[in-house]
Design a protein around this motif. Structure first.
Motif, mmCIF file in Angstrom:
data_model
loop_
_atom_site.group_PDB
_atom_site.id
_atom_site.type_symbol
_atom_site.label_atom_id
_atom_site.label_comp_id
_atom_site.label_asym_id
_atom_site.label_seq_id
_atom_site.Cartn_x
_atom_site.Cartn_y
_atom_site.Cartn_z
ATOM 1 N N THR A 162 0.195 2.647 -18.129
ATOM 2 C CA THR A 162 1.130 2.374 -17.039
ATOM 3 C C THR A 162 0.433 1.752 -15.832
ATOM 4 N N ASP A 163 -0.869 1.599 -15.899
ATOM 5 C CA ASP A 163 -1.596 1.032 -14.768
ATOM 6 C C ASP A 163 -1.237 -0.434 -14.514
ATOM 7 N N THR A 164 -0.549 -1.082 -15.427
ATOM 8 C CA THR A 164 -0.089 -2.448 -15.157
ATOM 9 C C THR A 164 0.939 -2.441 -14.042
ATOM 10 N N ALA A 165 1.489 -1.272 -13.725
ATOM 11 C CA ALA A 165 2.440 -1.181 -12.616
ATOM 12 C C ALA A 165 1.846 -0.326 -11.503
ATOM 13 N N ALA A 166 0.506 -0.375 -11.399
ATOM 14 C CA ALA A 166 -0.148 0.460 -10.390
ATOM 15 C C ALA A 166 -0.799 -0.416 -9.333
ATOM 16 N N ILE A 167 -0.932 0.123 -8.150
ATOM 17 C CA ILE A 167 -1.590 -0.617 -7.066
ATOM 18 C C ILE A 167 -2.594 0.300 -6.377
ATOM 19 N N VAL A 168 -3.724 -0.283 -5.972
ATOM 20 C CA VAL A 168 -4.705 0.451 -5.175
ATOM 21 C C VAL A 168 -4.692 -0.177 -3.791
ATOM 22 N N ILE A 169 -4.561 0.648 -2.762
ATOM 23 C CA ILE A 169 -4.517 0.121 -1.400
ATOM 24 C C ILE A 169 -5.743 0.595 -0.631
ATOM 25 N N ASN A 170 -5.958 0.047 0.555
ATOM 26 C CA ASN A 170 -7.117 0.504 1.335
ATOM 27 C C ASN A 170 -6.679 1.473 2.429
ATOM 28 N N GLU A 171 -7.665 2.045 3.093
ATOM 29 C CA GLU A 171 -7.368 3.085 4.090
ATOM 30 C C GLU A 171 -6.533 2.553 5.245
ATOM 31 N N LYS A 172 -6.796 1.275 5.613
ATOM 32 C CA LYS A 172 -6.041 0.669 6.725
ATOM 33 C C LYS A 172 -4.539 0.648 6.419
ATOM 34 N N THR A 173 -4.190 0.442 5.139
ATOM 35 C CA THR A 173 -2.775 0.413 4.765
ATOM 36 C C THR A 173 -2.136 1.776 5.000
ATOM 37 N N VAL A 174 -2.859 2.809 4.583
ATOM 38 C CA VAL A 174 -2.355 4.171 4.757
ATOM 39 C C VAL A 174 -2.123 4.438 6.230
#
Lengths: 106, 881
Positions: free
Chosen positions: B635-647
């Motif tokens: 299911t990682d094809t629908a996954a995103i990793v964001i950075n701390e600034k986004t949070v």
């Protein structure tokens, strides 16, 4: 001794000789006649100018004439200092030539 | 004879006399001409017209020459004397003359090099005939939060609209540029040629001369192309390219053919537009398959537009017109603004995120100009100090000149002339040095520089003006100083050595100023280098060592996974990863929706890249929370990793599991699986913003462009061979293109490292000039004081106290100079650092270290001579036989 170059000497003498008619054109003719060479106006003008600056001659403007397109002539007159210089030159010349043995150029 | 002249009135030829009067005119000149005219009339009457005509002009010319030679001769006598004396002085004081001339020569060389660079930079784009009237259209859009788009994209339809309705615009030409192509001609294939897609009006706006072909026609038909001279040779050799065909693989996918219709002269170095090939823009529009590339609506932004405004139309009027158009498209609400950027400003004043080629930067132009001027000042100060010091030895000469009738004016002229003469000698030396150094300097600044004496009218007058000016500045003070000597004082030898007493005289002031500049430049250099080091070694958040980057993997298309699989077999490869973007180069910005709906008042965008599972490990980045992509979880094809600034920005409390929709990815919604620690995915000039990463294949059009390989430290060359072979197995005939990531990364900061190198070079030169000046001065003073030193030694002084006596004044001055330089350098450094989002901190150690270096070097220079003087046997200096 007042220092004069040969050209200046010739021009100065010509002015003296011409007396009241001493402006550039007859001066040049006079110098040409005496030296037997062609002189340009420039060659006359420079010593004339220098003589005036050194205070040997005076210049004044004559009357305007029609054939000069209304422009007047600049006449020259020998001043007292100029005469003294001429006298001195003559004295030196004479002294130099006195007692020189005769020579001829073949 | 005179009587003859009265017979007719003949007008003499006027033009000659007029010219004569123009060249020479005083109270006598007009009578001279009338005198000549008198004689002319006679000759005219006697001989023919032409002979008299020639005679007249001959007289005029001779008169003019006599007047000039006469006045020149009189002044030349003095000139000759001045010249002779100047040369004698140069020869007598060999060391000081050398220091003067050499110092000035280095100064002039530095300024020349900098000027050549600056002139090259500001010459950009000025070769176009209509350069004054050409503008580029920019688009500026400000949205919610910190959202701002500032770019060049304009819709294709703008050109049609302007052509139809706005006569104030003489011509408009649009360019479309797409990087990733493969150009083939028979066997030969070249990747990423700079191909511009444009229209016939391109040649009306810009002055790129065609060698072959009619500018009206060459680009009017679809599938026609104009090739540059060099590119033509590359593809077709000696053959005539006109009529030949090339095939272009657009975005490595769509293939089409073009026919060469014309040849254009190579693009000059100083053009911001660069191309090898121009293809008619209608090749890629008006058809189904190009709809995605070139759409014909107002919301697209593929083309860069250049307009030529009619004569007399102002920039404001042009922008008004664009505003009108914008209002007709977006009648209300927040709309973008189109602005006009003058062509001449493009190279130096562009701050856009997108643009063709690299830009110059006006800041550096100002900075370098200031350095050039400072260096010349330092060199002139040497001259002033040394000439005033040595002047005492020339006091007698000045006295005698005055007795013989020289006015003060004449002496000033003499010394100014001498300064100009020395400057001229220095200039000749400097020109030789420049010729010699220019290749190295070109290399350093990274552009091809040449000193062309005759191509620009201003070069030679500029050099002459430069010599006169620097001669004037160097000579004016010594000239006034020396000419002020009183005759009696000098000849009776009672000249008091004015200016020697007291700390606050001019010479000390100048030395202080000189070292102030030097210290300033050195502190500046250190700070620039510190900032550079900061770029390299600041916590980037990723590794850049031992990483090899394979470029253009998108050319492999579906073969990328095969390449990766094959490469993994090598034991010398630690990790490898494919991605669309590399860290440090910036990612692309996309509109997103975080959570169920758009967040009001915030900039709802993310900078995105697409990468594979090993991106994190290859670049050694750290996770803050959650996990990175895993091969085991489908299911990682629908996954995103964001950075701390986004949070932080979107105030996500528990980010893991939240959803983000990305408009540009076909409105696909991704689940947040992890938060990566902030890393500098953008250039260090810009702050880190919101960033997201998804797996390869999630963007409809993106194919991984890079494969990054983390190498083990052993067997590098063997691994390279292996990579090369592996590439050749899968590639369709393309050669492997690879770079090392740390080198690429350094290239990102080329402007800064260039500045660093240039400033370093010129600070070294500045300190060299200052030091030899100081050296010369102290040497001279030590020589003057030999008797005093002798007496002191006889009376029991030791060498150290004598050195101390002579040195301490200068060291004091240099310390003061350094202290003044500190705040000045601090201010300047802060201004320079403002442009970076991440700056090095300026701490006191930089100042202390650089000042210490300056003081140390000057102590060495000063002591060198004084120690020798202090150690001489007093017998030698006092004996007077």
């Amino acid at each position: 001794m007042k220092l004069l170059s040969r050209a200046e000497e010739l021009v100065l003498l010509a002015i003296w000789r011409l007396q009241d008619n001493a402006y550039c054109v007859p001066i040049r003719e006079q110098v040409q006649d005496v030296s037997g060479k062609e002189w340009t106006f420039g060659a006359i003008y420079i010593p004339l100018h220098r003589l005036e600056k050194k205070g040997f001659v005076d210049s004044f403007m004559g009357n305007a004439t029609a054939e000069r397109g209304g422009r007047s002539k600049r006449y020259y007159k020998v001043k007292k200092r100029g005469l003294q210089a001429l006298a001195e030159i003559k004295k030196v010349e004479k002294a130099m030539w006195d007692g020189i043995p005769e020579f001829s150029i073949e | 004879m005179i009587n003859k002249a009265r017979k007719k009135s003949i007008t003499p030829p006027e033009p000659g006399a007029t010219i004569f009067r123009l060249l020479y005119s005083d109270e006598f000149s007009s009578t001279l001409i009338s005198d000549i005219e008198d004689e002319y009339r006679i000759i005219y009457a006697e001989k023919n017209k032409y002979a008299s005509y020639i005679w007249y002009h001959h007289q005029l010319i001779i008169a003019l020459l006599s007047v000039f030679t006469d006045s020149f001769y009189r002044s030349a006598i003095m000139l000759k004397n001045y010249f002779k004396i100047a040369l004698r002085n140069l020869r007598r004081n060999k060391v000081y003359s050398f220091i003067n001339i050499f110092g000035l020569a280095i100064g002039i060389t530095s300024s020349l090099l900098i000027s050549i660079y600056i002139f090259d930079e500001i010459s950009y784009d000025r070769f176009h005939e209509k350069a004054d009237r050409i503008y580029r259209i920019c688009m500026d859009f400000t949205g919610d939060g910190d959202f701002r788009i500032h770019q060049l994209g304009t819709p294709r339809i703008l050109a049609t609209t302007i052509r139809e309705k706005y006569p104030d615009v003489e011509t408009i030409a649009q360019l479309y540029y797409f990087k990733w192509t493969l150009t083939k001609c028979g066997e030969k294939a070249f990747k990423n040629e700079t191909i511009l897609y444009t229209e016939p009006d391109f040649f009306k706006v810009f002055s790129f001369p065609l060698i072959k072909g009619d500018p009206e026609v060459v680009l009017s038909e679809p599938n026609s192309a104009v090739i540059t001279r060099t590119a033509a040779e590359k593809y077709f050799g000696e053959e005539d390219p006109v009529g030949k065909r090339l095939s272009i693989l657009f975005n490595m996918r769509v293939e089409f053919d073009v026919t060469i219709t014309g040849i254009v002269e190579d693009v000059p170095e100083n053009s911001h537009i660069d191309f090898n090939l121009l293809v008619s823009i209608n090749t890629i529009e008006d058809s189904e398959r190009w709809n995605a590339v070139m759409s014909n609506n107002w919301y697209s932004d593929q083309c860069v537009s250049y307009v030529t405004l009619r004569e007399g139309v102002t920039l404001d009027r042009g922008e008004e017109m664009l505003m009108e158009i914008m209002h007709s498209v977006v009648p209300e609400g927040n709309h973008p603004v189109w602005t006009l950027q003058p062509l001449k400003d493009i190279h130096l004043h562009t701050d856009l995120a997108t643009g063709y080629g690299t830009n110059g930067n006006a800041i550096y132009i100002y900075l370098f100009s200031v350095i050039a001027v400072l260096i010349i000042i330092i060199a002139c100060i040497n001259f002033v100090n040394l000439s005033t010091a040595i002047s005492y030895s020339r006091a007698r000469e000045i006295g005698i000149r005055k007795v013989a009738g020289s006015l003060r004016r004449d002496i000033i002229k003499q010394f100014l002339g001498e300064a100009v003469m020395i400057c001229s000698i220095s200039l000749i030396l400097a020109l030789l040095l420049t010729e010699f150094l220019l290749p190295f300097f070109s290399n350093l600044v990274g552009s091809q520089l040449e000193l062309l004496y005759f191509q620009q009218w201003y070069v030679i007058p500029g050099l002459i003006g430069f010599v006169l000016l620097s001669g004037f500045f160097a000579g004016i003070y010594p000239a006034f100083f020396l000419s002020a000597f009183g005759i009696t004082e000098v000849l009776k030898n009672t000249l008091s050595k004015r200016g020697k007493k007291g700390l606050f005289n001019l010479r000390n002031g100048l030395i202080t100023f000189q070292f102030l500049i030097t210290a300033f430049l050195i502190i500046g250099t250190m700070i620039v280098y510190k900032q550079l080091d900061h770029f390299q070694n600041n916590r980037l958040g990723f590794d850049k060592d031992r990483i090899l980057i394979i470029h253009q993997t998108d050319a492999l298309d579906k073969q990328v996974p095969v390449l990766k699989e094959n490469l993994r077999r090598s034991p010398d490869i630690e990790y490898l990863s494919s991605s669309t973007f590399l860290p440090g180069y910036g990612f692309w910005n996309f509109g997103v929706r975080v959570g169920p709906q758009l967040i009001e008042g915030k900039n709802n965008t993310l900078d995105m890249t697409v990468c594979d599972h090993d991106y994190l490990k290859t670049f050694n980045m750290q996770m803050a929370e959650g996990r990175f992509f895993s091969r085991d979880i489908s299911t990682d094809t629908a996954a995103i990793v964001i950075n701390e600034k986004t949070v932080e920005y979107f105030e996500l409390k528990n980010p893991i599991g939240k959803r983000i929709t990305v408009w540009g990815f076909n409105r696909k919604t991704f689940e947040i699986i992890g938060v990566i620690r902030d890393f500098h995915y953008k250039s260090m000039h810009l702050p880190i913003r919101r960033m997201g990463m998804t797996l390869s294949g999630t963007h409809p059009h993106w194919i991984d462009q890079y494969v990054s390989i983390k190498l083990k430290s052993e067997n590098i060359s063997k691994t390279l061979d292996f990579i090369n072979n592996t590439w050749d197995e899968v590639s369709p005939g393309l050669k492997l293109e690879y770079t090392f990531f740390d080198e690429d990364y350094d290239r990102l900061y080329k402007a800064e490292s260039l500045t660093g190198n240039v400033i370093a070079l010129f600070s070294c030169l500045a300190i060299l000039i200052s030091i030899i000046g100081l050296f010369g001065l102290t040497a001279y003073i030590a020589e003057q004081k030999t008797k005093e030193i002798g007496v002191r030694k006889v009376l029991g002084a030791n060498a150290i106290s004598i050195v101390n006596l002579m040195v301490k004044e200068y060291i004091f001055l240099i310390c003061i100079a350094n202290l003044i330089a500190w705040p000045a350098a601090f201010y300047a450094a802060n201004r320079w650092l403002e442009q970076f989002a991440y700056k090095t901190d300026i701490n006191i150690t930089v100042f202390i270290i650089s000042s210490f270096v300056v003081v140390l070097i000057s102590i060495i220079a000063v002591c060198f001579q004084t120690i020798r003087a202090a150690n001489t046997d007093p017998v030698n200096s006092l004996r007077n036989e």
